[in-house]
Write a protein that holds these residues in place. Sequence first.
Motif, PDB file in Angstrom:
ATOM      1  N   ILE A   1       0.881  -1.196  -0.039  1.00  0.00           N
ATOM      2  CA  ILE A   1       0.055   0.081  -0.047  1.00  0.00           C
ATOM      3  C   ILE A   1       0.987   1.269  -0.221  1.00  0.00           C
ATOM      4  CG2 ILE A   1      -1.945  -1.278   0.955  1.00  0.00           C
ATOM      5  CD1 ILE A   1      -1.331   0.297   3.614  1.00  0.00           C
ATOM      6  N   ARG A   2       2.076   1.149   0.583  1.00  0.00           N
ATOM      7  CA  ARG A   2       2.938   2.384   0.443  1.00  0.00           C
ATOM      8  C   ARG A   2       3.524   2.644  -0.919  1.00  0.00           C
ATOM      9  NH1 ARG A   2       7.891   0.939   3.223  1.00  0.00           N
ATOM     10  NH2 ARG A   2       8.422   0.232   1.060  1.00  0.00           N
ATOM     11  N   ASP A   3       3.709   1.450  -1.669  1.00  0.00           N
ATOM     12  CA  ASP A   3       4.293   1.807  -3.018  1.00  0.00           C
ATOM     13  C   ASP A   3       3.235   2.118  -3.977  1.00  0.00           C
ATOM     14  OD1 ASP A   3       6.639   0.586  -2.322  1.00  0.00           O
ATOM     15  OD2 ASP A   3       6.213  -1.461  -3.189  1.00  0.00           O
ATOM     16  N   GLU A   4       1.846   1.783  -3.899  1.00  0.00           N
ATOM     17  CA  GLU A   4       0.658   2.536  -4.357  1.00  0.00           C
ATOM     18  C   GLU A   4       0.330   3.648  -3.898  1.00  0.00           C
ATOM     19  OE1 GLU A   4      -1.583   1.237  -7.018  1.00  0.00           O
ATOM     20  OE2 GLU A   4       0.801   0.320  -7.027  1.00  0.00           O
ATOM     21  N   ARG A   5       1.067   4.160  -2.840  1.00  0.00           N
ATOM     22  CA  ARG A   5       0.768   5.700  -2.188  1.00  0.00           C
ATOM     23  C   ARG A   5      -0.470   5.858  -1.610  1.00  0.00           C
ATOM     24  NH1 ARG A   5       4.222   8.168  -6.895  1.00  0.00           N
ATOM     25  NH2 ARG A   5       6.366   8.258  -5.984  1.00  0.00           N
ATOM     26  N   ILE A   6      -1.062   4.925  -1.056  1.00  0.00           N
ATOM     27  CA  ILE A   6      -2.291   4.902  -0.347  1.00  0.00           C
ATOM     28  C   ILE A   6      -2.122   4.454   1.080  1.00  0.00           C
ATOM     29  CG2 ILE A   6      -3.913   4.577  -2.492  1.00  0.00           C
ATOM     30  CD1 ILE A   6      -4.172   1.443  -1.739  1.00  0.00           C
ATOM     31  N   ASP A   7      -1.046   4.654   1.503  1.00  0.00           N
ATOM     32  CA  ASP A   7      -0.716   4.324   2.825  1.00  0.00           C
ATOM     33  C   ASP A   7      -1.359   5.228   3.965  1.00  0.00           C
ATOM     34  OD1 ASP A   7       1.388   5.456   1.788  1.00  0.00           O
ATOM     35  OD2 ASP A   7       2.530   4.812   3.741  1.00  0.00           O
ATOM     36  N   ASP A   8      -1.571   6.438   3.442  1.00  0.00           N
ATOM     37  CA  ASP A   8      -2.068   7.195   4.397  1.00  0.00           C
ATOM     38  C   ASP A   8      -3.751   7.289   4.460  1.00  0.00           C
ATOM     39  OD1 ASP A   8       0.132   8.704   4.863  1.00  0.00           O
ATOM     40  OD2 ASP A   8       0.011  10.303   3.193  1.00  0.00           O
ATOM     41  N   GLU A   9      -4.197   6.529   3.283  1.00  0.00           N
ATOM     42  CA  GLU A   9      -5.735   6.225   3.448  1.00  0.00           C
ATOM     43  C   GLU A   9      -6.076   4.979   3.938  1.00  0.00           C
ATOM     44  OE1 GLU A   9      -4.083   7.361   0.634  1.00  0.00           O
ATOM     45  OE2 GLU A   9      -4.575   9.703   0.475  1.00  0.00           O
ATOM     46  N   VAL A  10      -5.383   3.810   3.799  1.00  0.00           N
ATOM     47  CA  VAL A  10      -5.628   2.730   4.344  1.00  0.00           C
ATOM     48  C   VAL A  10      -4.909   2.282   5.589  1.00  0.00           C
ATOM     49  CG1 VAL A  10      -5.747   0.185   3.725  1.00  0.00           C
ATOM     50  CG2 VAL A  10      -5.852   1.908   1.861  1.00  0.00           C
ATOM     51  N   SER A  11      -5.819   2.087   6.657  1.00  0.00           N
ATOM     52  CA  SER A  11      -5.177   1.793   7.954  1.00  0.00           C
ATOM     53  C   SER A  11      -5.091   0.177   8.030  1.00  0.00           C
ATOM     54  CB  SER A  11      -6.055   2.302   8.929  1.00  0.00           C
ATOM     55  OG  SER A  11      -6.202   3.787   9.045  1.00  0.00           O
ATOM     56  N   LEU A  12      -3.799  -0.163   8.644  1.00  0.00           N
ATOM     57  CA  LEU A  12      -3.833  -1.710   8.979  1.00  0.00           C
ATOM     58  C   LEU A  12      -3.884  -1.885  10.573  1.00  0.00           C
ATOM     59  CD1 LEU A  12      -0.884  -2.315   6.410  1.00  0.00           C
ATOM     60  CD2 LEU A  12      -3.421  -2.859   6.235  1.00  0.00           C
ATOM     61  N   SER A  13      -4.414  -3.053  10.753  1.00  0.00           N
ATOM     62  CA  SER A  13      -4.470  -3.485  12.370  1.00  0.00           C
ATOM     63  C   SER A  13      -4.262  -5.084  12.136  1.00  0.00           C
ATOM     64  CB  SER A  13      -5.684  -3.244  12.801  1.00  0.00           C
ATOM     65  OG  SER A  13      -7.045  -3.979  12.248  1.00  0.00           O
ATOM     66  N   LEU A  14      -3.595  -5.500  13.266  1.00  0.00           N
ATOM     67  CA  LEU A  14      -3.426  -6.995  13.394  1.00  0.00           C
ATOM     68  C   LEU A  14      -4.221  -7.525  14.619  1.00  0.00           C
ATOM     69  CD1 LEU A  14       0.021  -8.346  13.795  1.00  0.00           C
ATOM     70  CD2 LEU A  14      -1.600  -9.106  15.364  1.00  0.00           C
ATOM     71  N   LEU A  15      -4.956  -8.513  14.160  1.00  0.00           N
ATOM     72  CA  LEU A  15      -6.142  -8.903  15.203  1.00  0.00           C
ATOM     73  C   LEU A  15      -5.765 -10.412  15.670  1.00  0.00           C
ATOM     74  CD1 LEU A  15      -7.938  -6.138  14.649  1.00  0.00           C
ATOM     75  CD2 LEU A  15      -9.784  -7.746  14.793  1.00  0.00           C
ATOM     76  N   GLU A  16      -6.357 -10.794  16.860  1.00  0.00           N
ATOM     77  CA  GLU A  16      -6.209 -12.019  17.257  1.00  0.00           C
ATOM     78  C   GLU A  16      -7.656 -12.358  17.820  1.00  0.00           C
ATOM     79  OE1 GLU A  16      -4.272 -15.312  20.461  1.00  0.00           O
ATOM     80  OE2 GLU A  16      -3.750 -13.265  20.387  1.00  0.00           O
ATOM     81  N   ARG A  17      -8.215 -13.247  17.173  1.00  0.00           N
ATOM     82  CA  ARG A  17      -9.941 -13.729  17.746  1.00  0.00           C
ATOM     83  C   ARG A  17      -9.766 -15.350  17.836  1.00  0.00           C
ATOM     84  NH1 ARG A  17     -13.525 -11.165  13.754  1.00  0.00           N
ATOM     85  NH2 ARG A  17     -12.891  -9.353  14.923  1.00  0.00           N
ATOM     86  N   ASP A  18      -9.939 -15.604  18.905  1.00  0.00           N
ATOM     87  CA  ASP A  18     -10.205 -17.087  19.151  1.00  0.00           C
ATOM     88  C   ASP A  18      -9.155 -17.937  18.754  1.00  0.00           C
ATOM     89  OD1 ASP A  18     -12.913 -16.799  20.302  1.00  0.00           O
ATOM     90  OD2 ASP A  18     -13.627 -17.001  18.506  1.00  0.00           O
TER      91      ASP A  18
END
Length: 109
Positions: free
Chosen positions: A31-48
């Motif tokens: 997403i950084r290479d596409e220059r959309i890293d300011d618009e797309v937020s990433l999160s890491l989740l653990e569920r079950d």
Amino acid sequence: MSVNLRIEIDVRGLASREQAEEARQAVHEVIRDERIDDEVSLSLLERDGEFMVLGRTGDYPVGISGVRHWEPKFKRWLELAVREVAPEADVRLFCADVDLERAIEAGTI
């Protein structure tokens, strides 16, 4: 023509928190290479006990030109990047035309 997109990225099937962090970093590089890293937020989740990386646009969509060519290439780049660190992971990309969604909701089309 440019389209305003709502983007959702899901990476599932990650074996550990460490692998999920590596996958998050791989997605971030794309997403950084596409220059959309300011618009797309990433999160890491653990569920079950399942680890996943989620990417979402925020309050504002991303303007993309040539979306019908861009979207399949972008998905392929995401898949390749994630597979380098997590070969068994499942990568899902969903892109929605925000203006079209609004028009449907308003009943103007």
